[in-house]
Scaffold this motif. Structure first.
Motif: not given
Length: 321
Positions: A179-184, A186-195, A265-269
């Protein structure tokens, strides 16, 4: 039973073999029949450092006087080997100076070798080292390699095929599914949410093929996160600037072990674009798998396509594509 591991380096030095040795020793220390584990490696500085990891595990970092052909030269290996109380030594190849130190020490205790990759780029070194290497391999009780692909492609392993055993590398998936990895993440992903986010983790060196990946991004509408350091960092930044894609290429340094699962976890590929057989396995692919991410890797005659199966866990493309 007392075990000693011999390798070039140990974390925090970044590297797949280094992380493998750490995980292997962590798991061995949990076994009741293992009395103690000594890890003998070179220090990147000219000083001897001893670290006690737990009640069973000790790291001995020996002073390195110079580095030649990517090999740290630490003369203290020769005398230190005889001081270690071990029933079995486990060498991680390639580290030519470790083999040389063992033979010079005259030690007769049993040892095995994990053969991670061939010596490829240092052809001059390999030519002069070959007789010593064969002597070292002749005396080994067993040789472990990480995939059947490497046996098929390595002339060294083919020579010793009767005592070669395949033991695939692994990782602990728990940090990547927490769960910790998932929560962290989300914060990383928010910085790159446009792509979409494409991730690479590894040293910035020639055989990783990161230059191919950066050039490909001229035509890709996504963010590329590059986690790692190495001698090609400035060249890669220059390439990104020349292609006018610095807004898409993000160099991320000093990521801790605790934060690394969050980036996966924040990556798509995840992409492993290696172009040379020096990439013998690609342990980072397992981290992507544990995080539920598809992998794009290259069709090398090593363990890389053994780990990432085309059409199952990701895609495999020609090196340099």
């Amino acid at each position: 039973m007392k075990i000693a591991h011999i390798n070039k380096f140990y974390p925090p030095t970044v590297g797949g073999i280094e992380y493998h040795v750490r995980m292997l020793t962590q798991e061995l220390s949990k076994m009741s029949h293992i009395e103690n584990i000594d890890i003998l490696v070179a220090n990147e500085k000219r000083q001897r450092v001893v670290e006690i990891i737990n009640a069973k595990t000790k790291i001995i970092r020996l002073p390195s006087w110079l580095t030649a052909y990517s090999t740290p030269i630490a003369p203290a290996f020769i005398t230190e080997i005889s001081k270690i109380q071990a029933d079995m030594f486990h060498f991680h190849f390639p580290y030519p100076f470790g083999d040389f130190a063992w033979l010079l020490s005259g030690d007769k205790r049993p040892y095995c070798i994990t053969y991670h990759s061939d010596i490829l780029r240092q052809k001059v070194l390999e030519k002069f080292y070959r007789p010593l290497m064969y002597r070292f391999f002749d005396k080994a009780s067993a040789i472990i390699t990480t995939s059947p692909h490497l046996i098929d492609s390595s002339p060294v392993l083919q020579k010793y095929h009767k005592k070669v055993y395949v033991v695939a590398l692994g990782i602990d998936p728990q940090p990547f599914t927490s769960l910790s990895a998932s929560m962290k993440a989300m914060e990383i992903k928010s910085r790159f949410s446009d792509k979409p986010v494409v991730l690479f983790v590894g040293r910035l060196v020639y055989y990783k093929g990161v230059d191919v990946l950066v050039k490909a991004f001229k035509n890709i509408d996504a963010h590329l996160l590059l986690i790692g350091k190495g001698p090609l960092e400035m060249d890669l930044k220059q390439t990104a600037a020349e292609l006018n894609i610095t807004d898409k290429i993000h160099f991320v340094s000093n990521v801790s072990d605790e934060m690394m699962p969050a980036y996966f976890n924040a990556s798509d590929i995840f992409v492993l674009p290696s172009v040379a057989n020096t990439e013998a396995y690609g342990l980072v692919q397992l981290a992507a798998h544990a995080s539920g991410k598809p992998v794009i890797s290259t069709n090398l005659p090593t363990g890389v396509p053994f780990v990432n199966q085309h059409g199952v866990t990701g895609l495999i493309v020609p090196p340099g594509e």
